[in-house]
Design an enzyme around this catalytic site. Structure first.
Site: not given
Length: 310
Positions: A282, A261, A232
């Site tokens: 991701h 992000e 994360r």
């Protein structure tokens, strides 16, 4: 009953949901925050992945909602406490995409050690950096695995083929049987950091793990350490990474996740421009196989919970 899927779900999973609950009205469309806040009042079940943030503000409008299904492992995009307060059950699919994440980590390590991306880019630019790109073997290295859950175990298992020594840090005591199985030794956090050639993070994001790796932790690591974060964004202090990448302490970094992000600020432009930073958007869990497992598993969980409703 109205079931809404707000993030894309595997086609087979969607078909299974309709077969298992034929009387339910199933819709699948991504709504941004403001639209979802308006529409959520009509839903009995909401299914999301990581893109949708199910906040307290949204849940305040969830008058009928009984179940939230998270197709994936982490729950940091769902306000679980707010859901609990409203009597909403939250279910997820731990472990279903762990192998895909672990394989990406191995790929990042090999990329950094053997200059795969840098070599590719160099050749495209007309460079022949044969002498400059002398790399390292993964075999025989010491790998620190921070967090020994589903992903950590898969990673240790994959690394056995390379003959690495695996050092484990986890808040839970790992059994001697498991440690032997994964050719691993469990040590205190700082001892893992001090003794590892490669450090890979596999912990959830919370108050205790935010910036778990920052200046003091990097400072005690070996020179030429490799750091991978496919867990994360925010677990690793990215400003500290930039500092130690530039002064040569860190050999390379692999990032699949970011505090911001997508990473679009000037800071990220500098970080991502470094030749020893390997990045992906991701996609740790984004394999056909993992998404099929995750999709079927979340539908199984949802169907079970719906049938248990009184």
């Amino acid at each position: 009953m109205k079931i809404h899927i707000n993030d894309p779900l595997d086609k087979e999973a969607l078909e299974k949901l309709k077969r298992e609950l034929p009387q339910a009205e199933v819709t699948s469309e991504h709504f941004e925050k403001d639209i979802l806040k308006q529409k959520i009042k009509d839903y009995d079940v909401l299914i999301v992945r990581s893109a949708t943030k199910v906040t307290k503000e949204i849940l305040e409008h969830a008058d009928k909602l009984k179940i939230i299904g998270r197709a994936g492992m982490g729950l940091d995009n769902i306000d679980v406490e707010a859901a609990k307060t409203k009597g909403i059950k939250v279910v997820n699919t731990p472990g279903q995409n762990a192998l895909s994440v672990a394989e990406l980590v191995v790929g990042m390590i090999l990329d950094i050690y053997r200059f795969i991306t840098r070599g590719t880019v160099g050749l495209r630019e007309g460079k022949w950096e044969k002498k400059e790109l002398e790399g390292f073997e993964l075999s025989g290295k010491t790998v620190g695995i921070i967090g020994f859950g589903y992903v950590g175990k898969h990673l240790a298992n994959l690394l056995r083929g390379f003959g690495t020594k695996n050092l484990i840090y986890d808040v839970i005591k790992v059994s001697d049987e498991e440690l032997k199985k994964y050719n691993a030794v469990q040590l205190p956090f700082e001892e893992v950091l001090k003794n590892s050639d490669i450090i890979s993070l596999h912990v959830p994001k919370n108050e205790k793990t935010f910036h778990l790796i920052s200046d003091p932790q990097i400072d005690i690591m070996k020179d030429n350490v490799v750091i991978i974060n496919a867990a994360r964004g925010g677990i690793v202090d990215e400003k500290a990474l930039l500092k130690y990448l530039k002064n040569g302490k860190i050999l390379g970094v692999g990032l699949d996740v970011f505090e911001e992000e997508p990473p679009a600020s000037d800071f990220y432009k500098e970080l991502l421009s470094l030749p020893n930073v390997i990045t992906t958007p991701h996609i740790g869990a984004s394999t056909k196989e993992a998404q099929a497992r995750v999709g079927i598993n979340i539908i199984d969980r949802i169907v079970e919970e719906v049938r248990n409703l009184k």
